[in-house]
Design an enzyme around this catalytic site. Structure first.
Site, PDB file in Angstrom:
ATOM      1  CG  ASP A   1     -13.587  -8.382  20.265  1.00 43.59           C
ATOM      2  OD1 ASP A   1     -12.376  -8.631  20.022  1.00 43.59           O
ATOM      3  OD2 ASP A   1     -14.475  -9.193  19.994  1.00 43.59           O
TER       4      ASP A   1
ATOM      5  CD  GLU B   1      -3.856  -8.259  20.774  1.00 42.72           C
ATOM      6  OE1 GLU B   1      -3.993  -9.576  20.865  1.00 42.72           O
ATOM      7  OE2 GLU B   1      -2.803  -7.745  19.961  1.00 42.72           O
ATOM      8  CD1 TRP B   2      -9.633 -12.092  18.984  1.00 49.49           C
ATOM      9  CD2 TRP B   2      -9.003 -10.633  17.083  1.00 49.49           C
ATOM     10  NE1 TRP B   2     -10.514 -11.192  18.759  1.00 49.49           N
ATOM     11  CE2 TRP B   2     -10.224 -10.542  17.706  1.00 49.49           C
ATOM     12  CE3 TRP B   2      -8.394  -9.874  16.371  1.00 49.49           C
ATOM     13  CZ2 TRP B   2     -11.053  -9.389  17.065  1.00 49.49           C
ATOM     14  CZ3 TRP B   2      -9.131  -9.016  15.544  1.00 49.49           C
ATOM     15  CH2 TRP B   2     -10.446  -8.865  16.042  1.00 49.49           C
ATOM     16  N   GLY B   3      -4.144 -12.060  20.304  1.00 45.92           N
ATOM     17  CA  GLY B   3      -2.638 -12.280  20.040  1.00 45.92           C
ATOM     18  C   GLY B   3      -2.046 -11.453  19.098  1.00 45.92           C
TER      19      GLY B   3
ATOM     20  CG  ASP C   1     -13.214 -15.532  18.182  1.00 45.90           C
ATOM     21  OD1 ASP C   1     -12.283 -15.089  18.773  1.00 45.90           O
ATOM     22  OD2 ASP C   1     -14.259 -15.182  17.859  1.00 45.90           O
TER      23      ASP C   1
HETATM   24  C1  GLA Z   1     -14.718 -11.778  18.807  1.00 46.62           C
HETATM   25  C2  GLA Z   1     -14.213 -12.383  20.051  1.00 46.62           C
HETATM   26  C3  GLA Z   1     -15.234 -13.373  20.366  1.00 46.62           C
HETATM   27  C4  GLA Z   1     -16.514 -12.743  20.585  1.00 46.62           C
HETATM   28  C5  GLA Z   1     -17.088 -11.992  19.501  1.00 46.62           C
HETATM   29  C6  GLA Z   1     -18.275 -11.419  19.512  1.00 46.62           C
HETATM   30  O1  GLA Z   1     -14.709 -12.647  17.664  1.00 46.62           O
HETATM   31  O2  GLA Z   1     -12.989 -12.793  20.092  1.00 46.62           O
HETATM   32  O3  GLA Z   1     -14.740 -13.730  21.705  1.00 46.62           O
HETATM   33  O4  GLA Z   1     -16.462 -11.837  21.665  1.00 46.62           O
HETATM   34  O5  GLA Z   1     -16.077 -11.203  18.742  1.00 46.62           O
HETATM   35  O6  GLA Z   1     -18.650 -10.564  18.060  1.00 46.62           O
END
Ligand code: GLA
Length: 353
Positions: A175, A212-214, A234
């Site tokens: 993450d 890393e969410w893009g 997310d």
């Molecule tokens: C981030 C990730 C999620 C999850 C949470 C856990 O938001 O994108 O998928 O793993 O952390 O805290």
């Protein structure tokens, strides 16, 4: 003879209120050629291809349980994956998300499993999971703390990778919270490559899931570093979230292929915020996008309908097709998106005698 060569999914967002999606099997038209993604060193690519030649399939506790993860949940989920037939349908990884460790490292700097949640440690759970013919995943963070405030791995990459390898971990979700980053792509490459190299040195094959969410456009650089990378923020258990994620992930089709997958996040199927029709849409579009199929619901109490959607072997076969192409976006206008996914297995099956 007519052969089934493409599967097309059309989504009418102008029918948003009806929340519909139609999946249509088209006959005959030759499959579109998808542009190749960026070049990458052959050695890195072949390593990844052997671990995830098709998108990874499994379970992760986060969407349904948040921080409420423990050994019992992981064991019982593995039991249910086998007993329900989902394991036989291809679901393989049982992944522990955030909140599994103690809040401090030990005197030697090692991560320590929470002894109340994991009385047998992560190694004990790994033994159990492996005994069921499944694989175990863990969660870490390329920052000083995880998103929920547990120790992160920034600056501890070598020891943490070695620790996970010693415990028998097979999959790492890595993450991006508390990352101390200047926001540059170079910094993302540096932090995520440090763990890549540490995993290589640890010597155990571990699927490396970059989360890393893009943020730094990982599809431009992460092939050969990670085996899959999140492309969005997310997911939430609602239709708007699903639509937005599809809109972001679908155009990234040139970057996906065996060993290097776009990851539009874990499944919400069964969590109660959408209708079964919407959950079928979720499953179908993930399959068209050659996305990882990581179940995010409580399998122990899942309804027959939820298990049927997750276990639909025809849809799974589209996701897992060995050609490994993410559907091309043939058109996307006036609220209508047409996806076209070439399949190897149908081609082989339709070849004349
Ligand atoms: C981030 C990730 C999620 C999850 C949470 C856990 O938001 O994108 O998928 O793993 O952390 O805290």
């Amino acid at each position: 003879m007519v052969s089934v060569e493409t599967l097309e999914v059309a989504m009418h967002s102008r029918f948003r209120s009806l929340r519909t999606l139609a999946a249509v099997l088209l006959l005959a038209a030759p499959a579109a050629v998808v542009a190749a993604g960026p070049a990458t060193p052959a050695s890195a690519d072949s390593r990844a291809a052997t671990l995830v030649p098709t998108p990874p399939m499994g379970f992760n506790d986060w969407n349904a349980f948040g921080c409420e993860v423990d050994e019992e949940l992981i064991r019982e989920t593995a039991d249910k994956m086998v007993a329900s037939g989902l394991a036989a349908s291809g679901y393989e990884y049982v992944n522990i998300d955030d909140c599994w460790s103690q809040k401090s490292r030990d005197a030697d700097g090692r991560l320590v499993p929470d002894p109340v949640k994991f009385p047998n440690g992560i190694a004990g759970v790994a033994d159990y999971i492996h005994g069921k013919g499944l694989k175990l995943g863990i969660y870490g963070d390329a920052g000083t703390l995880t998103c929920a405030g547990y120790p992160g791995s920034l600056g501890h990459e070598e020891l943490d990778a070695r620790t996970w390898a010693e415990w028998g971990v097979d999959y790492l979700k890595y993450d991006n919270c508390n990352n101390q980053s200047d926001g540059s792509q170079a910094d993302y490459i540096r932090r995520y490559t440090a763990m890549r190299q540490a995993l290589d040195r640890a010597g155990r094959p571990i699927v490396y899931s970059i989360c890393e969410w893009g943020s730094s456009r990982p599809w431009e650089w992460a092939r050969g570093v990670g085996d899959l990378w999140r492309t969005t923020g997310d997911i939430s258990d609602n239709w708007e979230s699903l639509r937005s994620i599809i809109a972001q992930n679908a155009p990234l089709y040139p970057y996906a292929g065996p060993g290097h997958w776009n990851d539009p996040d874990m499944l919400e199927i069964g969590n109660g915020g959408m209708t079964d029709t919407e959950y079928r849409t979720h499953m179908s579009t993930w399959a068209m996008m050659a996305a990882p199929l990581i179940i995010g619901t409580d399998l122990r109490t899942a309804s027959a309908q939820t298990l049927a959607i997750l276990g639909n072997r025809d849809i799974i076969a589209i996701d897992q097709d060995p050609l490994g192409r993410q559907a091309t976006v043939v058109s996307d206008r006036d609220g209508l998106m047409v996806l076209d996914k070439p399949l190897r297995s149908c081609r082989a099956a339709s070849r004349p005698g």
